[in-house]
Design a protein around this motif. Sequence first.
Motif, PDB file in Angstrom:
ATOM      1  N   ASP A   1     -16.102   4.519  -3.100  1.00 51.20           N
ATOM      2  CA  ASP A   1     -16.794   3.668  -2.445  1.00 51.20           C
ATOM      3  C   ASP A   1     -17.696   2.998  -2.790  1.00 51.20           C
ATOM      4  N   LEU A   2     -17.373   1.713  -3.031  1.00 54.61           N
ATOM      5  CA  LEU A   2     -17.960   0.429  -3.224  1.00 54.61           C
ATOM      6  C   LEU A   2     -17.498  -0.109  -2.188  1.00 54.61           C
ATOM      7  N   ALA A   3     -18.709  -0.272  -1.527  1.00 54.46           N
ATOM      8  CA  ALA A   3     -18.417  -1.715   0.024  1.00 54.46           C
ATOM      9  C   ALA A   3     -17.281  -2.771  -0.877  1.00 54.46           C
ATOM     10  N   ALA A   4     -16.058  -2.983  -0.347  1.00 53.99           N
ATOM     11  CA  ALA A   4     -14.910  -3.629  -0.437  1.00 53.99           C
ATOM     12  C   ALA A   4     -15.253  -5.514  -0.287  1.00 53.99           C
ATOM     13  N   GLY A   5     -16.465  -5.693   0.078  1.00 54.10           N
ATOM     14  CA  GLY A   5     -16.606  -6.999   0.004  1.00 54.10           C
ATOM     15  C   GLY A   5     -17.360  -7.301  -1.337  1.00 54.10           C
ATOM     16  N   THR A   6     -17.929  -6.391  -1.539  1.00 52.04           N
ATOM     17  CA  THR A   6     -18.374  -6.302  -3.371  1.00 52.04           C
ATOM     18  C   THR A   6     -17.263  -6.539  -4.248  1.00 52.04           C
ATOM     19  N   LEU A   7     -16.393  -6.073  -4.384  1.00 51.21           N
ATOM     20  CA  LEU A   7     -15.625  -5.961  -5.578  1.00 51.21           C
ATOM     21  C   LEU A   7     -14.461  -7.840  -5.773  1.00 51.21           C
ATOM     22  N   PRO A   8     -14.484  -8.163  -7.168  1.00 49.28           N
ATOM     23  CA  PRO A   8     -14.149  -8.682  -7.400  1.00 49.28           C
ATOM     24  C   PRO A   8     -12.518  -9.047  -6.486  1.00 49.28           C
ATOM     25  N   TYR A   9     -11.934 -10.754  -6.052  1.00 51.57           N
ATOM     26  CA  TYR A   9     -11.604 -11.085  -5.372  1.00 51.57           C
ATOM     27  C   TYR A   9      -9.971 -10.319  -5.030  1.00 51.57           C
ATOM     28  N   GLY A  10      -9.595  -9.447  -6.641  1.00 51.99           N
ATOM     29  CA  GLY A  10      -8.136  -9.704  -6.754  1.00 51.99           C
ATOM     30  C   GLY A  10      -7.546  -7.863  -6.771  1.00 51.99           C
ATOM     31  N   LEU A  11      -9.235  -6.930  -6.608  1.00 53.80           N
ATOM     32  CA  LEU A  11      -9.714  -6.046  -6.829  1.00 53.80           C
ATOM     33  C   LEU A  11      -8.810  -5.682  -5.150  1.00 53.80           C
ATOM     34  N   GLN A  12      -9.357  -6.508  -4.043  1.00 51.99           N
ATOM     35  CA  GLN A  12      -9.353  -6.832  -3.678  1.00 51.99           C
ATOM     36  C   GLN A  12      -7.884  -6.549  -2.364  1.00 51.99           C
ATOM     37  N   ARG A  13      -7.860  -7.409  -2.897  1.00 56.09           N
ATOM     38  CA  ARG A  13      -6.142  -7.565  -2.618  1.00 56.09           C
ATOM     39  C   ARG A  13      -5.206  -5.913  -2.530  1.00 56.09           C
ATOM     40  N   LEU A  14      -5.707  -5.618  -3.460  1.00 56.71           N
ATOM     41  CA  LEU A  14      -4.982  -4.366  -3.946  1.00 56.71           C
ATOM     42  C   LEU A  14      -5.109  -3.392  -2.874  1.00 56.71           C
ATOM     43  N   ILE A  15      -7.083  -3.220  -2.233  1.00 56.76           N
ATOM     44  CA  ILE A  15      -6.382  -2.217  -1.396  1.00 56.76           C
ATOM     45  C   ILE A  15      -6.443  -3.007  -0.087  1.00 56.76           C
ATOM     46  N   GLU A  16      -5.977  -3.966   0.074  1.00 55.59           N
ATOM     47  CA  GLU A  16      -5.211  -4.274   1.193  1.00 55.59           C
ATOM     48  C   GLU A  16      -4.346  -3.931   0.411  1.00 55.59           C
ATOM     49  N   ILE A  17      -3.253  -3.572   0.351  1.00 57.56           N
ATOM     50  CA  ILE A  17      -1.623  -3.090  -0.062  1.00 57.56           C
ATOM     51  C   ILE A  17      -1.801  -2.174  -0.448  1.00 57.56           C
ATOM     52  N   ALA A  18      -2.499  -0.863  -1.076  1.00 59.17           N
ATOM     53  CA  ALA A  18      -3.422   0.246  -0.260  1.00 59.17           C
ATOM     54  C   ALA A  18      -3.129   0.480   0.860  1.00 59.17           C
ATOM     55  N   ARG A  19      -4.018   0.212   1.711  1.00 60.26           N
ATOM     56  CA  ARG A  19      -3.991   0.383   3.650  1.00 60.26           C
ATOM     57  C   ARG A  19      -2.757   0.305   3.428  1.00 60.26           C
ATOM     58  N   ALA A  20      -1.876  -0.647   4.113  1.00 59.53           N
ATOM     59  CA  ALA A  20      -0.518  -1.168   4.260  1.00 59.53           C
ATOM     60  C   ALA A  20       0.553   0.031   3.757  1.00 59.53           C
ATOM     61  N   CYS A  21       0.170   1.007   2.442  1.00 57.60           N
ATOM     62  CA  CYS A  21       1.044   1.362   1.948  1.00 57.60           C
ATOM     63  C   CYS A  21       0.500   2.891   2.323  1.00 57.60           C
ATOM     64  N   VAL A  22      -0.640   3.514   2.591  1.00 57.86           N
ATOM     65  CA  VAL A  22      -1.038   4.945   2.308  1.00 57.86           C
ATOM     66  C   VAL A  22      -0.205   5.394   3.953  1.00 57.86           C
ATOM     67  N   ALA A  23       0.775   4.563   4.927  1.00 57.01           N
ATOM     68  CA  ALA A  23       1.492   5.320   6.180  1.00 57.01           C
ATOM     69  C   ALA A  23       2.108   5.533   4.974  1.00 57.01           C
ATOM     70  N   ARG A  24       3.222   5.389   4.073  1.00 57.86           N
ATOM     71  CA  ARG A  24       4.310   5.172   3.792  1.00 57.86           C
ATOM     72  C   ARG A  24       5.323   4.960   4.690  1.00 57.86           C
ATOM     73  N   PRO A  25       5.442   2.866   4.925  1.00 60.75           N
ATOM     74  CA  PRO A  25       6.397   2.316   5.376  1.00 60.75           C
ATOM     75  C   PRO A  25       8.050   2.354   4.907  1.00 60.75           C
ATOM     76  N   LYS A  26       8.391   2.461   5.930  1.00 57.81           N
ATOM     77  CA  LYS A  26       9.702   1.988   5.259  1.00 57.81           C
ATOM     78  C   LYS A  26       9.847   0.734   4.706  1.00 57.81           C
ATOM     79  N   LEU A  27       9.497  -0.301   6.408  1.00 57.41           N
ATOM     80  CA  LEU A  27       9.037  -1.669   5.118  1.00 57.41           C
ATOM     81  C   LEU A  27       8.069  -2.115   4.520  1.00 57.41           C
ATOM     82  N   LEU A  28       7.760  -2.950   4.355  1.00 53.74           N
ATOM     83  CA  LEU A  28       6.117  -3.780   3.643  1.00 53.74           C
ATOM     84  C   LEU A  28       6.242  -4.692   3.949  1.00 53.74           C
ATOM     85  N   LEU A  29       5.386  -5.568   4.447  1.00 56.56           N
ATOM     86  CA  LEU A  29       5.698  -7.015   4.431  1.00 56.56           C
ATOM     87  C   LEU A  29       4.365  -7.290   3.773  1.00 56.56           C
ATOM     88  N   LEU A  30       4.901  -8.549   2.653  1.00 53.56           N
ATOM     89  CA  LEU A  30       3.935  -8.405   1.566  1.00 53.56           C
ATOM     90  C   LEU A  30       3.478  -9.672   1.566  1.00 53.56           C
TER      91      LEU A  30
END
Length: 272
Positions: free
Chosen positions: A147-176
């Motif tokens: 529930d925390l605003a993404a912008g208030t989290l440390p940068y490293g955790l923001q990157r993990l959120i971005e990966i979670a967003r890219a993965c949540v739809a269970r892609p066949k191919l994930l581009l990082l």
Amino acid sequence: MTERLGIAGLSRRFGGLVAVDAVDMEIVAGTVHGLIGPNGAGKTTLLNLVSGHLPASAGRIRLDGADITRWPAERRAAGGVCRTFQNLKLFRDMSALENVMIGLHGQTRCEIWQALLRTPAQRAEERAIVERARGALDAVGLANSLDLAAGTLPYGLQRLIEIARACVARPKLLLLDEPAAGLNGPERRRLVGLIRTLRADGMTIMLVEHHMDVVMATCDRITVLNYGKKLADGTPAEIRQHPEVIRAYLGAGVRPGSTPPGAPRAVVHAPA
Ligand SMILES: Nc1ncnc2c1ncn2[C@@H]1O[C@H](COP(=O)(O)OP(=O)(O)O)[C@@H](O)[C@H]1O
Ligand SMILES: [Mg+2]
């Protein structure tokens, strides 16, 4: 060995510059495939060609045998090609959970609010989406930051959120695209664990990265680009010893903790 992504003679020109120059590449389903090379080598451009964010000047792209070269980005995303960006693209004022839900919905906050006004069946679907987004954040170790605003989290955790967003739809191919940029040692180790977990779950990953600890710890195969051209292709052990790759990128006599001289950006850290 089933091919997930096939690239043949792929090129992209910007005016007189050939950013990606007749590249051939195959990514086997269920593997992590690294894409490395100096700054300006054409790595991000190649990811943009695969995701459909840029049209190709020449060549072909196949996904599971289907020719997707002319598909727009949205169709590729719906077909299972998801990505993160070199520069974070999170909605800073939205919560971590809402940012990840976007990976399942459409692209806008508006659609989430519309979704909340829907019928009971659609509300049930909405709850399922929330649960999946929670699961994706849990998988990257962020169950306590939903529930925390993404912008208030440390940068490293923001990157993990971005990966979670890219993965949540269970892609066949994930581009990082450079997921470890700006991460400290413990955060990079967490990222390595996450990439390994996604691979174990059967995801296929194309990883652009300068941090060699992350590349060597996760990749099954590596392709090296230099001035838009494929310089080498091989296992991590082969690439590490490849004379031309050492000359163009990795640098010779690399000492842990240093960025090797003559290497535009390979980053080598002391072993964990
Ligand atoms: N939209 C663009 N317009 C013009 N030139 C571009 C564009 N995008 C990338 N380039 C150029 O293409 C080359 C490859 O860039 P890029 O793919 O970003 O490299 P990398 O990700 O390997 O650092 C660089 O010379 C860059 O300046
Ligand atoms: Mg780049």
